[in-house]
Enzyme design. Structure first.
Site, PDB file in Angstrom:
ATOM      1  N   HIS A   1       3.721   8.179 -67.645  1.00 36.83           N
ATOM      2  CA  HIS A   1       4.998   8.166 -66.917  1.00 36.83           C
ATOM      3  C   HIS A   1       5.817   6.955 -67.361  1.00 36.83           C
ATOM      4  O   HIS A   1       5.802   5.890 -66.735  1.00 36.83           O
ATOM      5  CB  HIS A   1       4.770   8.116 -65.403  1.00 36.83           C
ATOM      6  CG  HIS A   1       5.998   8.487 -64.621  1.00 36.83           C
ATOM      7  ND1 HIS A   1       6.082   9.623 -63.850  1.00 36.83           N
ATOM      8  CD2 HIS A   1       7.200   7.879 -64.502  1.00 36.83           C
ATOM      9  CE1 HIS A   1       7.276   9.697 -63.287  1.00 36.83           C
ATOM     10  NE2 HIS A   1       7.977   8.632 -63.672  1.00 36.83           N
TER      11      HIS A   1
ATOM     12  N   HIS B   1       9.784   6.282 -69.120  1.00 40.81           N
ATOM     13  CA  HIS B   1      11.055   6.825 -69.579  1.00 40.81           C
ATOM     14  C   HIS B   1      11.562   6.048 -70.794  1.00 40.81           C
ATOM     15  O   HIS B   1      11.379   4.829 -70.887  1.00 40.81           O
ATOM     16  CB  HIS B   1      12.089   6.781 -68.454  1.00 40.81           C
ATOM     17  CG  HIS B   1      11.757   7.697 -67.322  1.00 40.81           C
ATOM     18  ND1 HIS B   1      12.108   9.018 -67.317  1.00 40.81           N
ATOM     19  CD2 HIS B   1      11.086   7.478 -66.155  1.00 40.81           C
ATOM     20  CE1 HIS B   1      11.686   9.579 -66.189  1.00 40.81           C
ATOM     21  NE2 HIS B   1      11.051   8.667 -65.477  1.00 40.81           N
TER      22      HIS B   1
ATOM     23  N   HIS C   1       9.143  15.537 -61.789  1.00 40.81           N
ATOM     24  CA  HIS C   1       9.086  14.517 -60.746  1.00 40.81           C
ATOM     25  C   HIS C   1       9.127  15.198 -59.373  1.00 40.81           C
ATOM     26  O   HIS C   1       9.822  16.199 -59.185  1.00 40.81           O
ATOM     27  CB  HIS C   1      10.297  13.587 -60.833  1.00 40.81           C
ATOM     28  CG  HIS C   1      10.258  12.608 -61.958  1.00 40.81           C
ATOM     29  ND1 HIS C   1       9.907  12.952 -63.239  1.00 40.81           N
ATOM     30  CD2 HIS C   1      10.543  11.281 -61.992  1.00 40.81           C
ATOM     31  CE1 HIS C   1       9.974  11.867 -64.013  1.00 40.81           C
ATOM     32  NE2 HIS C   1      10.367  10.850 -63.285  1.00 40.81           N
TER      33      HIS C   1
ATOM     34  N   GLU D   1       9.004  11.460 -54.479  1.00 39.70           N
ATOM     35  CA  GLU D   1       9.407  10.058 -54.617  1.00 39.70           C
ATOM     36  C   GLU D   1      10.425   9.756 -53.522  1.00 39.70           C
ATOM     37  O   GLU D   1      10.117   9.121 -52.515  1.00 39.70           O
ATOM     38  CB  GLU D   1       9.984   9.813 -56.002  1.00 39.70           C
ATOM     39  CG  GLU D   1      10.396   8.365 -56.258  1.00 39.70           C
ATOM     40  CD  GLU D   1      11.118   8.190 -57.589  1.00 39.70           C
ATOM     41  OE1 GLU D   1      11.164   7.046 -58.068  1.00 39.70           O
ATOM     42  OE2 GLU D   1      11.652   9.179 -58.149  1.00 39.70           O
TER      43      GLU D   1
ATOM     44  N   ASP E   1       6.951   3.675 -65.202  1.00 42.19           N
ATOM     45  CA  ASP E   1       8.242   4.298 -64.931  1.00 42.19           C
ATOM     46  C   ASP E   1       9.351   3.712 -65.818  1.00 42.19           C
ATOM     47  O   ASP E   1       9.644   4.232 -66.874  1.00 42.19           O
ATOM     48  CB  ASP E   1       8.577   4.191 -63.441  1.00 42.19           C
ATOM     49  CG  ASP E   1       9.569   5.252 -62.983  1.00 42.19           C
ATOM     50  OD1 ASP E   1       9.934   6.125 -63.796  1.00 42.19           O
ATOM     51  OD2 ASP E   1       9.972   5.223 -61.805  1.00 42.19           O
ATOM     52  N   ASP E   2       9.959   2.613 -65.372  1.00 42.50           N
ATOM     53  CA  ASP E   2      11.071   1.984 -66.093  1.00 42.50           C
ATOM     54  C   ASP E   2      10.897   0.469 -66.084  1.00 42.50           C
ATOM     55  O   ASP E   2      11.512  -0.241 -65.279  1.00 42.50           O
ATOM     56  CB  ASP E   2      12.408   2.333 -65.428  1.00 42.50           C
ATOM     57  CG  ASP E   2      12.733   3.812 -65.505  1.00 42.50           C
ATOM     58  OD1 ASP E   2      12.977   4.300 -66.621  1.00 42.50           O
ATOM     59  OD2 ASP E   2      12.738   4.483 -64.459  1.00 42.50           O
TER      60      ASP E   2
END
Length: 344
Positions: free
Chosen positions: A16, A18, A200, A203, A281-282
């Site tokens: 996961h 991006h 996704h 969340e 994630d980011d």
């Protein structure tokens, strides 16, 4: 003195992450200055930004910062640099297989269209994998805030590159803007074409969002999925079906899904038998990479080394890594666990 095995030596898969969000902060600063692009304080001296996306205004701010970061990637050589540096950071964290998620639509205008953009990113991934020795693949992701017909187009594009570096089809952005079931056709196209379904869900919205991903999109994995912990029956379904959740603790805190890292239900989901693949994630917006998520497992959620090793195994089993590589890495996890721990 407490003893612990080095987490950076534990073989693991990162499922996961991006594309834009994987950029190093130092690279963002350098590319912005090189092109004389202004960055807001939240991406420069006040980095990492203070975010809270549980309301529309907060998500808009998060997305705006993301779009500003994307704007510095104006040339193909910047794409190659980002992916190479990301691969280097993954190797440093002990990641041996990476599935990086990208929506080609965000770059299509500057790189010659959807197909040319995807081919650019696939080539960057191939070169980065060769440079670092890590296994890498691409997940093509549709945007929930756009029309489902756009997702159908991306699914057809992704399927053309099945076996050529694309392994999955995702669905990202604000869950409140588009229910999973609206994208059922795109995911049917992707699954029929041999791609994993990795949307996704769970969340910013609750258990129902996770259930839609599983029931309507045939999810092989769920991105995030932490809100499933609010529904005991759904947790049981995920465990029975062995549907992995890509849990990103630092991201959950950064976006206000959880107040503190301790509030992210990693331990509860693990104990319920739900497979977990920890993710960052980011990192560009949340300030931490994959290794920190494993540190949280040990230091905040109380995982023993045997349990941390099982987390790594679950990430590898949930991945699209070729079976020989997966088996080799699973053996590496066993060797890590059987090694002598070091003083902390």
């Amino acid at each position: 003195m407490p003893m612990a095995r080095p987490l950076n030596l534990l073989p693991k898969a990162h499922l996961h992450l991006h594309f834009t969000g994987s950029m190093r902060h130092s690279t963002l600063i350098e590319l912005a200055r090189e092109q004389e692009l202004h960055l807001p304080d939240a991406l420069e001296q006040d980095w990492p930004p203070k975010l809270r996306a549980t309301d529309e205004r907060g998500w808009f701010r998060f997305q705006r910062l993301y779009d500003i970061a994307r704007s510095v990637l104006t040339r193909p050589e910047y794409v190659y640099r980002l992916v190479r540096e990301t691969a280097e950071d993954e190797v440093a964290a002990g990641s041996r297989w990476l599935e990086i998620q990208v929506d080609p639509s965000g770059y299509a205008q500057r790189f010659g269209g959807l197909t040319a953009t995807l081919e650019l990113m696939l080539d960057a991934v191939r070169q980065a994998a060769q440079h670092t020795g890590i296994g890498m693949a691409v997940i093509v992701a549709a945007n929930r805030t756009r029309h489902p017909l756009d997702a159908n187009t991306l699914a057809r594009l992704a399927v053309q590159y099945t076996g050529q570096g694309v392994v999955g089809f995702g669905l990202s952005n604000d869950e409140r803007r588009g229910e999973a079931r609206e994208f059922e056709r795109a995911f049917r196209i992707a699954k029929r074409g041999g791609l994993l379904s990795v949307p996704h869900g769970g969340e910013l919205m609750g258990p129902r969002s996770v259930a839609q991903c599983v029931d309507d999109l045939g999810a092989d994995r769920v991105g995030h999925g932490v809100r499933a912990a609010e529904d005991e029956w759904l947790l049981g379904r995920l465990a029975d079906r062995q549907v992995p959740c890509e849990v990103c603790p630092t991201s959950n805190v950064g976006l206000g899904v959880a107040e503190r890292a301790a509030d992210v239900p990693v331990r509860r989901m693990f104990d319920a038998g739900v497979p977990i693949a920890l993710g960052a994630d980011d990192p560009l917006l949340f300030g931490t990479r994959l290794l920190r998520q494993y540190e949280l497992a040990r230091d905040v959620y109380g995982f023993s080394d045997a349990e941390v090793a099982e987390l790594a195994r679950q990430s590898l089993r949930a991945s699209a890594a070729p079976e020989p590589l997966r088996n080799e890495l699973l053996k590496g996890v066993d060797e890590w666990l059987s090694s002598d721990p070091l003083p902390e």
